[in-house]
Design a protein around this motif. Structure first.
Motif, PDB file in Angstrom:
ATOM      1  N   PHE A 179       0.816  -1.201   0.000  1.00 29.08           N
ATOM      2  CA  PHE A 179       0.000   0.000   0.000  1.00 29.08           C
ATOM      3  C   PHE A 179       0.854   1.257   0.000  1.00 29.08           C
ATOM      4  O   PHE A 179       0.632   2.190  -0.763  1.00 29.08           O
ATOM      5  CB  PHE A 179      -0.923   0.000   1.216  1.00 29.08           C
ATOM      6  CG  PHE A 179      -1.639   1.307   1.427  1.00 29.08           C
ATOM      7  CD1 PHE A 179      -2.726   1.634   0.647  1.00 29.08           C
ATOM      8  CD2 PHE A 179      -1.198   2.202   2.389  1.00 29.08           C
ATOM      9  CE1 PHE A 179      -3.379   2.844   0.833  1.00 29.08           C
ATOM     10  CE2 PHE A 179      -1.836   3.400   2.560  1.00 29.08           C
ATOM     11  CZ  PHE A 179      -2.930   3.718   1.796  1.00 29.08           C
ATOM     12  N   LEU A 180       1.874   1.282   0.879  1.00 28.19           N
ATOM     13  CA  LEU A 180       2.709   2.470   0.967  1.00 28.19           C
ATOM     14  C   LEU A 180       3.486   2.714  -0.309  1.00 28.19           C
ATOM     15  O   LEU A 180       3.650   3.841  -0.762  1.00 28.19           O
ATOM     16  CB  LEU A 180       3.681   2.337   2.154  1.00 28.19           C
ATOM     17  CG  LEU A 180       3.072   2.581   3.522  1.00 28.19           C
ATOM     18  CD1 LEU A 180       4.074   2.229   4.604  1.00 28.19           C
ATOM     19  CD2 LEU A 180       2.625   4.018   3.657  1.00 28.19           C
ATOM     20  N   MET A 181       3.970   1.636  -0.932  1.00 25.14           N
ATOM     21  CA  MET A 181       4.729   1.823  -2.158  1.00 25.14           C
ATOM     22  C   MET A 181       3.836   2.366  -3.265  1.00 25.14           C
ATOM     23  O   MET A 181       4.226   3.260  -4.023  1.00 25.14           O
ATOM     24  CB  MET A 181       5.358   0.490  -2.588  1.00 25.14           C
ATOM     25  CG  MET A 181       6.327   0.671  -3.770  1.00 25.14           C
ATOM     26  SD  MET A 181       7.626   1.842  -3.350  1.00 25.14           S
ATOM     27  CE  MET A 181       8.255   2.204  -4.999  1.00 25.14           C
TER      28      MET A 181
ATOM     29  N   VAL B 257       4.104  11.265   2.453  1.00 21.50           N
ATOM     30  CA  VAL B 257       3.881  11.152   1.013  1.00 21.50           C
ATOM     31  C   VAL B 257       2.784  12.096   0.561  1.00 21.50           C
ATOM     32  O   VAL B 257       2.934  12.828  -0.413  1.00 21.50           O
ATOM     33  CB  VAL B 257       3.524   9.699   0.639  1.00 21.50           C
ATOM     34  CG1 VAL B 257       3.149   9.605  -0.837  1.00 21.50           C
ATOM     35  CG2 VAL B 257       4.687   8.769   0.944  1.00 21.50           C
ATOM     36  N   ALA B 258       1.690  12.116   1.277  1.00 19.60           N
ATOM     37  CA  ALA B 258       0.516  12.865   0.847  1.00 19.60           C
ATOM     38  C   ALA B 258       0.437  14.268   1.424  1.00 19.60           C
ATOM     39  O   ALA B 258      -0.379  15.065   0.981  1.00 19.60           O
ATOM     40  CB  ALA B 258      -0.747  12.097   1.219  1.00 19.60           C
TER      41      ALA B 258
ATOM     42  N   PRO C  84      19.853  11.513  15.008  1.00 11.97           N
ATOM     43  CA  PRO C  84      20.350  10.211  14.550  1.00 11.97           C
ATOM     44  C   PRO C  84      19.392   9.066  14.876  1.00 11.97           C
ATOM     45  O   PRO C  84      19.502   7.984  14.303  1.00 11.97           O
ATOM     46  CB  PRO C  84      21.676  10.057  15.297  1.00 11.97           C
ATOM     47  CG  PRO C  84      21.555  10.945  16.494  1.00 11.97           C
ATOM     48  CD  PRO C  84      20.701  12.098  16.058  1.00 11.97           C
ATOM     49  N   GLN C  85      18.443   9.303  15.782  1.00 14.14           N
ATOM     50  CA  GLN C  85      17.475   8.262  16.152  1.00 14.14           C
ATOM     51  C   GLN C  85      16.155   8.374  15.390  1.00 14.14           C
ATOM     52  O   GLN C  85      15.222   7.618  15.660  1.00 14.14           O
ATOM     53  CB  GLN C  85      17.188   8.317  17.655  1.00 14.14           C
ATOM     54  CG  GLN C  85      18.338   7.828  18.531  1.00 14.14           C
ATOM     55  CD  GLN C  85      17.906   7.646  19.961  1.00 14.14           C
ATOM     56  OE1 GLN C  85      17.286   8.533  20.549  1.00 14.14           O
ATOM     57  NE2 GLN C  85      18.204   6.498  20.542  1.00 14.14           N
ATOM     58  N   TYR C  86      16.090   9.295  14.433  1.00 12.77           N
ATOM     59  CA  TYR C  86      14.829   9.506  13.728  1.00 12.77           C
ATOM     60  C   TYR C  86      14.342   8.230  13.050  1.00 12.77           C
ATOM     61  O   TYR C  86      13.172   7.867  13.160  1.00 12.77           O
ATOM     62  CB  TYR C  86      14.972  10.621  12.694  1.00 12.77           C
ATOM     63  CG  TYR C  86      13.754  10.778  11.808  1.00 12.77           C
ATOM     64  CD1 TYR C  86      12.579  11.308  12.322  1.00 12.77           C
ATOM     65  CD2 TYR C  86      13.769  10.369  10.479  1.00 12.77           C
ATOM     66  CE1 TYR C  86      11.440  11.435  11.532  1.00 12.77           C
ATOM     67  CE2 TYR C  86      12.639  10.495   9.677  1.00 12.77           C
ATOM     68  CZ  TYR C  86      11.479  11.035  10.206  1.00 12.77           C
ATOM     69  OH  TYR C  86      10.363  11.145   9.418  1.00 12.77           O
ATOM     70  N   TRP C  87      15.240   7.528  12.361  1.00 14.82           N
ATOM     71  CA  TRP C  87      14.815   6.339  11.618  1.00 14.82           C
ATOM     72  C   TRP C  87      14.416   5.201  12.563  1.00 14.82           C
ATOM     73  O   TRP C  87      13.535   4.402  12.246  1.00 14.82           O
ATOM     74  CB  TRP C  87      15.892   5.896  10.645  1.00 14.82           C
ATOM     75  CG  TRP C  87      16.122   6.924   9.570  1.00 14.82           C
ATOM     76  CD1 TRP C  87      17.243   7.667   9.347  1.00 14.82           C
ATOM     77  CD2 TRP C  87      15.168   7.334   8.575  1.00 14.82           C
ATOM     78  NE1 TRP C  87      17.050   8.516   8.290  1.00 14.82           N
ATOM     79  CE2 TRP C  87      15.794   8.331   7.782  1.00 14.82           C
ATOM     80  CE3 TRP C  87      13.857   6.968   8.277  1.00 14.82           C
ATOM     81  CZ2 TRP C  87      15.148   8.952   6.715  1.00 14.82           C
ATOM     82  CZ3 TRP C  87      13.202   7.585   7.218  1.00 14.82           C
ATOM     83  CH2 TRP C  87      13.846   8.561   6.452  1.00 14.82           C
TER      84      TRP C  87
ATOM     85  N   ARG D 156      13.207   5.436   1.797  1.00 13.11           N
ATOM     86  CA  ARG D 156      13.732   4.962   3.077  1.00 13.11           C
ATOM     87  C   ARG D 156      12.653   5.011   4.154  1.00 13.11           C
ATOM     88  O   ARG D 156      12.560   4.093   4.992  1.00 13.11           O
ATOM     89  CB  ARG D 156      14.946   5.787   3.511  1.00 13.11           C
ATOM     90  CG  ARG D 156      15.508   5.263   4.826  1.00 13.11           C
ATOM     91  CD  ARG D 156      16.803   5.863   5.252  1.00 13.11           C
ATOM     92  NE  ARG D 156      17.245   5.244   6.497  1.00 13.11           N
ATOM     93  CZ  ARG D 156      18.311   5.623   7.185  1.00 13.11           C
ATOM     94  NH1 ARG D 156      19.087   6.599   6.730  1.00 13.11           N
ATOM     95  NH2 ARG D 156      18.627   5.018   8.306  1.00 13.11           N
ATOM     96  N   TRP D 157      11.844   6.051   4.136  1.00 14.85           N
ATOM     97  CA  TRP D 157      10.768   6.153   5.118  1.00 14.85           C
ATOM     98  C   TRP D 157       9.867   4.927   5.011  1.00 14.85           C
ATOM     99  O   TRP D 157       9.490   4.337   6.024  1.00 14.85           O
ATOM    100  CB  TRP D 157       9.978   7.437   4.862  1.00 14.85           C
ATOM    101  CG  TRP D 157       9.151   7.895   6.030  1.00 14.85           C
ATOM    102  CD1 TRP D 157       9.481   8.834   6.944  1.00 14.85           C
ATOM    103  CD2 TRP D 157       7.851   7.406   6.395  1.00 14.85           C
ATOM    104  NE1 TRP D 157       8.474   8.975   7.871  1.00 14.85           N
ATOM    105  CE2 TRP D 157       7.454   8.109   7.554  1.00 14.85           C
ATOM    106  CE3 TRP D 157       6.985   6.462   5.858  1.00 14.85           C
ATOM    107  CZ2 TRP D 157       6.237   7.895   8.186  1.00 14.85           C
ATOM    108  CZ3 TRP D 157       5.764   6.231   6.488  1.00 14.85           C
ATOM    109  CH2 TRP D 157       5.398   6.949   7.635  1.00 14.85           C
TER     110      TRP D 157
END
Length: 360
Positions: free
Chosen positions: A7-9, A179-180, A196-199, A347-348
């Motif tokens: 769905f996300l892709m 995305v939206a 640096p911890q965002y991901w 990456r998200w």
């Protein structure tokens, strides 16, 4: 998670295929009450409850103005302008990269007045683009979460909570869809640079099946009716009244760092009533206009002479170290580079979807 990944892709592919499809917009009309009539058309991404006090105060002071205000989602606003650059007299949006790109591409005209010349240098660009609000990006937490798990006062606290209790909070967390939503994408790219911890946090949100929505209003609706217990990256100016009236919810300006968004305004080069727009822009940057923003619009006033609740000066006293306003400058353009945009969104999606992903 496989279905979520698919769905996300699909959503990312759709979102990257510009232009976006425009949808309905909110509109407010304040008719002129005096001759000669001075038309003014404002296109914005700023919800009516927050801008109405400002428009009504300006109209009361200037009853000859016939004001048409149309409110769009951020990306729809940008698309509408590019399709009809001679339609609006003034453009306002919190999607800073998109506004900056329009000005940089030559769509804005200079506004050189005593008011704009005195405006702080860091809050304007080339006398064409003007920041006029100071709005922290916050978290909203249901008090039941605090009672059960302890305070959630920082991004680190939220990450720790999701790592240890993500299964229990499955489907109970909500955040922006980068995305939206232009605002959501802006927050994503800024935070990926800051922390640096965002991901790790995005992966934890994905593990908890966080809901993805396009507006702060949609997040608040779910938080107020109990569908969600934690909201991540809401626009603080849009939640203050709701939080004050809801005994179950608390809001937190994260104490490790807090993004600050500034709404940007410009007068289009092809504005049909540019003199009227410049008059309104002067009001927007004046002490009177900024005071209305702080007290009635809850948008955070930037004017250096204002120092009460709802002003940048007051927020800096509250968080002298942690506020991170997005700089108004050429760095905003890098966020809209197609390759970088695709890379960040890809990456998200990978981090949010977990180990099962469409990417090798």
């Amino acid at each position: 998670m496989r279905l979520r990944s698919l769905f996300l892709m699909a959503t990312i592919i759709t979102a990257l295929a510009w232009p976006f499809t425009a949808s309905a917009f909110e509109q407010l009309h304040l008719p002129a009450e005096r001759e000669p009539v001075a038309p003014l058309v404002i296109h914005a991404a700023l919800d009516l409850p927050y801008v109405r006090p400002l428009l009504e105060d300006f109209h009361q002071r200037n009853p000859q103005y016939d004001i048409t205000y149309r409110n769009f989602a951020t990306l729809e606003l940008d698309e509408r302008f590019l399709a009809a650059p001679d339609e609006a007299d003034l453009m306002i949006s919190s999607a800073m990269p998109w506004q900056y790109r329009l000005a940089n591409d030559g769509y804005a005209q200079a506004v050189d007045t005593p008011v704009t010349r005195r405006w702080p240098a860091e809050a304007k660009w080339r006398q064409e683009l003007f920041a006029f609000t100071f709005e922290p990006v916050i978290m909203v937490v249901n008090r039941a979460i605090i009672k059960r798990y302890g305070p959630v006062d920082s991004h680190a606290d939220l990450l720790d909570l999701l790592r240890h209790h993500g299964d229990e909070l499955r489907g109970k967390v909500v955040t922006y869809d980068p995305v939206a939503s232009g605002a959501g994408y802006t927050y994503a790219i800024e935070e990926s640079r800051l922390s640096p911890q965002y991901w790790d946090l995005i992966a934890a949100l994905g593990h908890a099946d966080a809901a993805l929505v396009n507006t702060t209003g949609a997040m608040m609706e779910g938080l107020k009716d109990g569908r969600y217990l934690i909201g991540y990256n809401l626009l603080g100016s849009y939640v203050r009244q709701d939080i004050d009236a809801d005994p179950d919810l608390e809001w937190r300006i994260p104490n490790d760092y807090a993004l600050v968004i500034q709404r940007l305004a410009f007068v289009p080069r092809q504005a049909p009533h540019s003199i009227n727009a410049k008059h309104f822009l002067d009001y927007l940057l004046s002490v009177n206009g900024q005071d209305i923003l702080a007290k009635e619009g809850h948008l955070g006033a930037l004017h250096p002479e204002l120092d009460g609740p709802g002003t940048a000066n007051a927020l800096y006293r509250l968080r002298p170290e942690g506020l991170r306003p997005t700089p108004l400058g050429p760095g905003l353009l890098t966020t809209l580079d197609d390759l970088k945009r695709r890379a960040l969104l890809s990456r998200w999606q990978r981090e949010f979807s977990g180990p099962q992903t469409l990417f090798p």
